[in-house]
Design a protein around this motif. Structure first.
Motif, mmCIF file in Angstrom:
data_model
loop_
_atom_site.group_PDB
_atom_site.id
_atom_site.type_symbol
_atom_site.label_atom_id
_atom_site.label_comp_id
_atom_site.label_asym_id
_atom_site.label_seq_id
_atom_site.Cartn_x
_atom_site.Cartn_y
_atom_site.Cartn_z
ATOM 1 N N VAL A 1 -6.716 11.186 2.908
ATOM 2 C CA VAL A 1 -6.428 10.604 1.530
ATOM 3 C C VAL A 1 -7.138 11.505 0.487
ATOM 4 O O VAL A 1 -8.348 11.950 0.756
ATOM 5 N N MET B 1 0.766 4.675 1.880
ATOM 6 C CA MET B 1 0.684 4.449 3.361
ATOM 7 C C MET B 1 2.241 4.729 4.057
ATOM 8 O O MET B 1 2.377 4.622 5.164
ATOM 9 N N GLU C 1 -6.904 8.327 7.332
ATOM 10 C CA GLU C 1 -7.302 8.126 5.750
ATOM 11 C C GLU C 1 -8.303 9.063 5.589
ATOM 12 O O GLU C 1 -8.694 9.776 4.564
ATOM 13 N N HIS D 1 0.910 -1.100 -0.081
ATOM 14 C CA HIS D 1 -0.110 -0.013 -0.059
ATOM 15 C C HIS D 1 0.968 1.179 -0.017
ATOM 16 O O HIS D 1 1.223 1.877 1.220
ATOM 17 N N THR E 1 -15.377 5.987 1.814
ATOM 18 C CA THR E 1 -14.265 6.513 1.754
ATOM 19 C C THR E 1 -13.815 7.779 1.162
ATOM 20 O O THR E 1 -14.863 8.170 0.454
ATOM 21 N N TYR F 1 -4.571 0.569 -3.246
ATOM 22 C CA TYR F 1 -4.821 1.759 -2.297
ATOM 23 C C TYR F 1 -5.823 2.802 -3.519
ATOM 24 O O TYR F 1 -6.132 2.396 -4.472
ATOM 25 N N ILE G 1 -5.512 4.278 11.470
ATOM 26 C CA ILE G 1 -5.399 4.304 10.055
ATOM 27 C C ILE G 1 -6.465 4.795 9.583
ATOM 28 O O ILE G 1 -6.409 5.842 8.703
ATOM 29 N N TRP G 2 -7.581 4.105 9.446
ATOM 30 C CA TRP G 2 -8.700 4.612 8.846
ATOM 31 C C TRP G 2 -9.234 6.008 9.089
ATOM 32 O O TRP G 2 -9.719 6.869 8.235
#
Length: 441
Positions: free
Chosen positions: A101, A73, A97, A70, A157, A129, A93-94
């Motif tokens: 992101v 990341m 992101e 990924h 997302t 990704y 992490i989420w």
């Protein structure tokens, strides 16, 4: 004499296929492709080269292939260490992101990852990704070969609202990315626990219609399997088999928890496994049964996973860990010997991600994707067997030269065509923003 672009001569040439060590041999390269391999004296008699590289204490071998990354990341390297997988994902992490992101995030993170991988002897990577076009553009610009995965995931997302939107974005992007000569593509449903049956079937159908491989996390943790049994009444791999996703073009990443039923599915479907030992160790996810998979004929590749969970993209370190861990887990020192580990990190990875016809071994007609590792170093001296030294001793700081498609990417340990300090300066702005928001939690 025939004129070629370059001749690369080395003390040891390890083509991987066949499994042999060639002493004082050379490669002749024209238009980015290997036109001949032979004893140095013979090659120098047959060819005159515009560029000659003589590597008198080096192993010349195929570039390493990172079968699961990924890349973007890398911007989160070390952000949330020493945590269980689901805590790591859900609490750190989420959320990061979700806030950050974007195509710009993916571009700079991938640029940092590509710089790290090339400097360490990796010439091809397999990515999964968001905003895949941004990653593809960076790999193409920096001269690195890649298979770029189009992520499919059910929940919203920054990239897409749901799996249907992911699939539509993938379908729209496929023609554009096909115009990039260093880029192949895959369809990458994230995991059985993040994609429902409809999304999995959509991914299956798009991959089949476009003749693309599937790339997916599978059987990463015991928790994932327990949840699947409670929810679906079957293990995740059985569900994927029932839905028709599994075949020789399916790359299953991690595969740490396999029972006899799972192993039979692997055998019967012909799927391939991307083994990520260091990430699995760090997150205490479990270990892929490498010895059993190899014994039953399941093809194996090696990946680092993302730098947020590894925490590096060091394929020399990864293949060493893979070789040693297989021995320790099986209790058999003959399991996964140096040659098999090296093959998994080169040709095995290339074949798993659709690049086997182009890279992964040094053969006439293939692309000149090759690296030189300097063994004239206290860590690798003396040299009885150069393949053993590469697998069990060599560090990525000993990678002196890297070529992709015949183009030099690293020369005498120095990057070609990118400024590392300038890259770091651009990364620092993202790091400060990420650190501030993660500390706010």
């Amino acid at each position: 004499m025939q004129s070629v672009d370059q001749v690369i001569r080395a003390r040891w040439v390890v083509p991987v296929r066949p499994r042999t060590v060639l002493h004082d041999h050379a490669l002749a390269v024209q238009d980015g492709r290997i036109v001949a391999i032979g004893p140095a004296a013979e090659i120098l008699t047959r060819y005159t080269a515009a560029s000659m590289t003589h590597l008198d204490q080096h192993v010349l071998m195929p570039g390493l292939v990172n079968a699961h990354t990924h890349a973007a990341m890398t911007l989160m390297r070390g952000l949330a260490d020493d945590l269980p997988l689901m805590t790591w994902l859900n609490a750190h992490i989420w959320p990061v992101e979700g806030r950050f992101v974007s195509p710009g995030f993916v571009a700079i993170g991938t640029e940092l990852a590509v710089a790290e991988m090339l400097r360490g002897g990796t010439t091809t990577f397999n990515d999964m990704y968001f905003f895949p076009e941004a990653a593809a553009e960076v790999a193409q610009r920096m001269g690195m070969r890649a298979t770029i995965g189009h992520v499919v995931i059910d929940f919203p997302t920054a990239y897409a609202a749901n799996a249907d939107v992911c699939l539509q974005l993938a379908a729209d992007l496929l023609p554009r990315l096909r115009r990039m000569p260093l880029i192949h593509q895959s369809i990458a449903p994230h995991a059985p626990y993040t994609v429902g049956d409809a999304g999995l079937c959509g991914a299956r159908d798009l991959a089949a219609s476009e003749k693309l491989p599937l790339h997916m996390h599978v059987h990463e943790t015991a928790h994932e399997i327990d949840e699947a049994i409670a929810r679906d009444g079957m293990r995740p791999l059985a569900r994927l088999a029932r839905l028709g996703l599994l075949n020789q073009h399916f790359l299953a990443v991690h595969m740490t928890r396999l029972n006899e039923e799972d192993l039979a599915i692997c055998r019967n479907s012909g799927l391939q496994v991307a083994h990520c030992p260091e990430s699995n160790l760090k997150l205490a996810s479990g270990m892929a049964p490498v010895a059993t998979l190899r014994k039953q004929g399941t093809r194996l590749a090696i990946g680092t996973d993302g730098a947020a969970s590894n925490n590096d993209l060091d394929m020399l370190g990864e293949l060493r860990t893979a070789a040693l861990l297989a021995k320790g887990v099986s209790g058999d020192p003959t399991v996964f010997p140096a040659w098999e580990a090296l093959e998994a990190a080169t040709l095995g990875g290339a074949e798993a991600i659709g690049w086997g016809a182009e890279t992964g071994s040094l053969e006439p007609g293939k692309a000149a994707d090759c690296i030189a590792i300097d063994l004239d170093h206290p860590a690798t001296y003396p040299v009885y067997d150069p393949v053993s030294q590469v697998v069990y001793c060599a560090g990525r700081d000993q990678v002196s030269h890297v070529w992709v498609n015949g183009n030099p990417r690293v020369v005498e340990g120095r990057a070609v065509d990118w400024d590392t300090q300038e890259l770091f300066a651009r990364v620092r702005g993202w790091v400060e923003r990420i650190r501030e928001k993660d500390n706010d939690r």
